[in-house]
Design a protein around this motif. Structure first.
Motif, PDB file in Angstrom:
ATOM      1  N   THR A  36      43.340  49.108  36.756  1.00 40.81           N
ATOM      2  CA  THR A  36      44.283  48.510  35.802  1.00 40.81           C
ATOM      3  C   THR A  36      43.590  47.402  35.015  1.00 40.81           C
ATOM      4  OG1 THR A  36      46.116  48.923  37.341  1.00 40.81           O
ATOM      5  CG2 THR A  36      46.520  47.382  35.525  1.00 40.81           C
ATOM      6  N   PRO A  37      43.316  47.600  33.729  1.00 37.20           N
ATOM      7  CA  PRO A  37      42.551  46.619  32.947  1.00 37.20           C
ATOM      8  C   PRO A  37      43.218  45.252  32.861  1.00 37.20           C
ATOM      9  CG  PRO A  37      42.730  48.722  31.779  1.00 37.20           C
ATOM     10  CD  PRO A  37      43.670  48.794  32.933  1.00 37.20           C
ATOM     11  N   THR A  38      44.558  45.216  32.810  1.00 34.49           N
ATOM     12  CA  THR A  38      45.274  43.960  32.599  1.00 34.49           C
ATOM     13  C   THR A  38      44.928  42.916  33.651  1.00 34.49           C
ATOM     14  OG1 THR A  38      47.117  45.174  31.611  1.00 34.49           O
ATOM     15  CG2 THR A  38      47.547  42.912  32.295  1.00 34.49           C
ATOM     16  N   GLY A  39      44.817  43.332  34.898  1.00 33.40           N
ATOM     17  CA  GLY A  39      44.500  42.387  35.966  1.00 33.40           C
ATOM     18  C   GLY A  39      43.160  41.707  35.751  1.00 33.40           C
ATOM     19  N   TYR A  40      42.149  42.477  35.355  1.00 35.81           N
ATOM     20  CA  TYR A  40      40.818  41.928  35.103  1.00 35.81           C
ATOM     21  C   TYR A  40      40.839  40.943  33.932  1.00 35.81           C
ATOM     22  CZ  TYR A  40      39.263  45.884  37.969  1.00 35.81           C
ATOM     23  OH  TYR A  40      39.077  46.789  38.986  1.00 35.81           O
ATOM     24  N   HIS A  41      41.554  41.330  32.867  1.00 35.88           N
ATOM     25  CA  HIS A  41      41.593  40.484  31.677  1.00 35.88           C
ATOM     26  C   HIS A  41      42.366  39.191  31.936  1.00 35.88           C
ATOM     27  CE1 HIS A  41      39.711  43.796  29.890  1.00 35.88           C
ATOM     28  NE2 HIS A  41      40.777  44.469  29.469  1.00 35.88           N
ATOM     29  N   LEU A  42      43.452  39.283  32.691  1.00 37.68           N
ATOM     30  CA  LEU A  42      44.207  38.079  33.036  1.00 37.68           C
ATOM     31  C   LEU A  42      43.366  37.130  33.878  1.00 37.68           C
ATOM     32  CD1 LEU A  42      47.857  39.263  33.838  1.00 37.68           C
ATOM     33  CD2 LEU A  42      47.149  37.612  32.101  1.00 37.68           C
ATOM     34  N   PHE A  43      42.628  37.682  34.829  1.00 37.37           N
ATOM     35  CA  PHE A  43      41.763  36.859  35.662  1.00 37.37           C
ATOM     36  C   PHE A  43      40.711  36.151  34.802  1.00 37.37           C
ATOM     37  CE2 PHE A  43      37.879  36.218  38.114  1.00 37.37           C
ATOM     38  CZ  PHE A  43      38.363  35.471  39.185  1.00 37.37           C
ATOM     39  N   GLY A  44      40.103  36.901  33.867  1.00 38.68           N
ATOM     40  CA  GLY A  44      39.113  36.307  32.980  1.00 38.68           C
ATOM     41  C   GLY A  44      39.704  35.205  32.120  1.00 38.68           C
ATOM     42  N   LEU A  45      40.940  35.411  31.638  1.00 38.20           N
ATOM     43  CA  LEU A  45      41.596  34.406  30.802  1.00 38.20           C
ATOM     44  C   LEU A  45      41.903  33.143  31.605  1.00 38.20           C
ATOM     45  CD1 LEU A  45      42.852  33.514  28.159  1.00 38.20           C
ATOM     46  CD2 LEU A  45      44.964  34.713  28.822  1.00 38.20           C
ATOM     47  N   VAL A  46      42.418  33.304  32.813  1.00 40.19           N
ATOM     48  CA  VAL A  46      42.726  32.144  33.666  1.00 40.19           C
ATOM     49  C   VAL A  46      41.451  31.359  33.971  1.00 40.19           C
ATOM     50  CG1 VAL A  46      43.501  31.428  35.968  1.00 40.19           C
ATOM     51  CG2 VAL A  46      44.812  33.135  34.679  1.00 40.19           C
ATOM     52  N   LEU A  47      40.378  32.068  34.268  1.00 35.84           N
ATOM     53  CA  LEU A  47      39.099  31.417  34.543  1.00 35.84           C
ATOM     54  C   LEU A  47      38.605  30.667  33.307  1.00 35.84           C
ATOM     55  CD1 LEU A  47      37.012  31.011  36.758  1.00 35.84           C
ATOM     56  CD2 LEU A  47      35.878  33.108  36.028  1.00 35.84           C
ATOM     57  N   GLN A  73      34.171  38.070  24.525  1.00 37.43           N
ATOM     58  CA  GLN A  73      33.430  39.016  25.360  1.00 37.43           C
ATOM     59  C   GLN A  73      33.551  38.640  26.833  1.00 37.43           C
ATOM     60  OE1 GLN A  73      29.417  39.287  23.946  1.00 37.43           O
ATOM     61  NE2 GLN A  73      29.981  40.455  22.141  1.00 37.43           N
ATOM     62  N   ALA A  74      33.342  37.360  27.144  1.00 38.58           N
ATOM     63  CA  ALA A  74      33.421  36.920  28.533  1.00 38.58           C
ATOM     64  C   ALA A  74      34.842  37.009  29.076  1.00 38.58           C
ATOM     65  CB  ALA A  74      32.917  35.479  28.649  1.00 38.58           C
ATOM     66  N   MET A 121      35.121  42.811  31.149  1.00 41.32           N
ATOM     67  CA  MET A 121      34.935  42.567  32.570  1.00 41.32           C
ATOM     68  C   MET A 121      33.466  42.382  32.943  1.00 41.32           C
ATOM     69  SD  MET A 121      35.539  45.216  35.665  1.00 41.32           S
ATOM     70  CE  MET A 121      34.877  44.905  37.291  1.00 41.32           C
ATOM     71  N   ALA A 122      32.584  43.184  32.368  1.00 40.79           N
ATOM     72  CA  ALA A 122      31.161  43.122  32.704  1.00 40.79           C
ATOM     73  C   ALA A 122      30.528  41.800  32.281  1.00 40.79           C
ATOM     74  CB  ALA A 122      30.414  44.283  32.068  1.00 40.79           C
ATOM     75  N   ALA A 123      31.191  41.061  31.395  1.00 39.08           N
ATOM     76  CA  ALA A 123      30.657  39.783  30.927  1.00 39.08           C
ATOM     77  C   ALA A 123      31.218  38.605  31.712  1.00 39.08           C
ATOM     78  CB  ALA A 123      30.955  39.606  29.437  1.00 39.08           C
ATOM     79  N   ASN A 124      31.943  38.871  32.793  1.00 42.44           N
ATOM     80  CA  ASN A 124      32.466  37.788  33.619  1.00 42.44           C
ATOM     81  C   ASN A 124      31.363  36.908  34.193  1.00 42.44           C
ATOM     82  OD1 ASN A 124      35.131  38.296  33.258  1.00 42.44           O
ATOM     83  ND2 ASN A 124      35.509  39.213  35.258  1.00 42.44           N
TER      84      ASN A 124
END
Length: 214
Positions: A80-91, A128-129, A133-136
């Motif tokens: 599920t892409p949304t979970g990864y993107h939300l995590f990146g945004l919170v970080l 990008q970051a 996801m790969a840019a986390n």
């Protein structure tokens, strides 16, 4: 009293910038995976923790914090892409607040801190970051670099060795996220020069002694 009164202003200012940054990236939360994301998810889905450890130790790039986080994200969010993107945004938002706190502590100037953190928060290439996801790894190296700089500044302010140890740990974690963390070796002396505001310390051997640790 002045320092106490600054906290509400700093908190409000930080929340405002975090809100602007969140709105800037919110449209990408539902974006799909791209490029290397698919291989990372496939790798994380088929690996046990023991296999992950072996992969980290044998990989051409030693980035255990990044690989470990990616593996954990796959276990939590699956496909599920949304979970990864939300995590990146919170970080990203957490880092934004950290940058504000650090730059204000370093410059003691609201305009300087505000401009610096605003440019970082909404810098167009920053998507990008946050969304990729790969840019986390870039978010991680930024977070640990920020921790390193903050604890090093605390060491300069207090002279307590535990803060220096914290800075060394932050440097290590930054390097284990991405190789760009090596720039801290240059940034830390610059931070000390700004704190001391005295170029004459460059002539003193004591200035260089602490950097032998790094």
């Amino acid at each position: 009293m002045l320092a106490i009164n600054q906290w509400p202003r700093k908190s409000l200012f930080g929340l405002l910038i975090a809100l602007v940054a969140a709105l800037a990236y919110l449209s990408g939360i539902n974006a799909s995976f791209v490029a290397e994301d698919f291989s990372i998810i496939q790798l994380g889905s088929n690996q046990t923790f023991e296999q992950l450890t072996e992969f980290i130790l044998t990989s051409a790039r030693f980035r255990p914090t990044y690989y470990g986080l990616s593996w954990l994200e796959v276990q939590l969010f699956g496909t599920t892409p949304t979970g990864y993107h939300l995590f990146g945004l919170v970080l990203h938002l957490f880092i934004v607040l950290g940058v504000l706190n650090f730059t204000f502590g370093l410059t003691k100037n609201w305009w300087s801190a505000g401009v610096a953190v605003f440019l970082y928060a909404i810098y167009p290439r920053g998507h990008q970051a946050v969304i990729w996801m790969a840019a986390n790894q870039l978010l991680l190296v930024t977070l640990f670099s920020l921790i390193c700089c903050y604890t090093f500044k605390r060491y300069l302010d207090t002279g307590k060795r535990r803060w220096l140890i914290g800075a060394v740990i932050g440097l290590g974690l930054a390097l284990m996220s991405h190789e760009v963390g090596i720039t801290l070796v240059v940034l830390l002396p610059c931070i000390e020069l700004m704190e001391r505001n005295d170029l004459h310390i460059l002539r003193k051997p004591l200035f260089y002694r602490k950097y032998l640790v790094y």
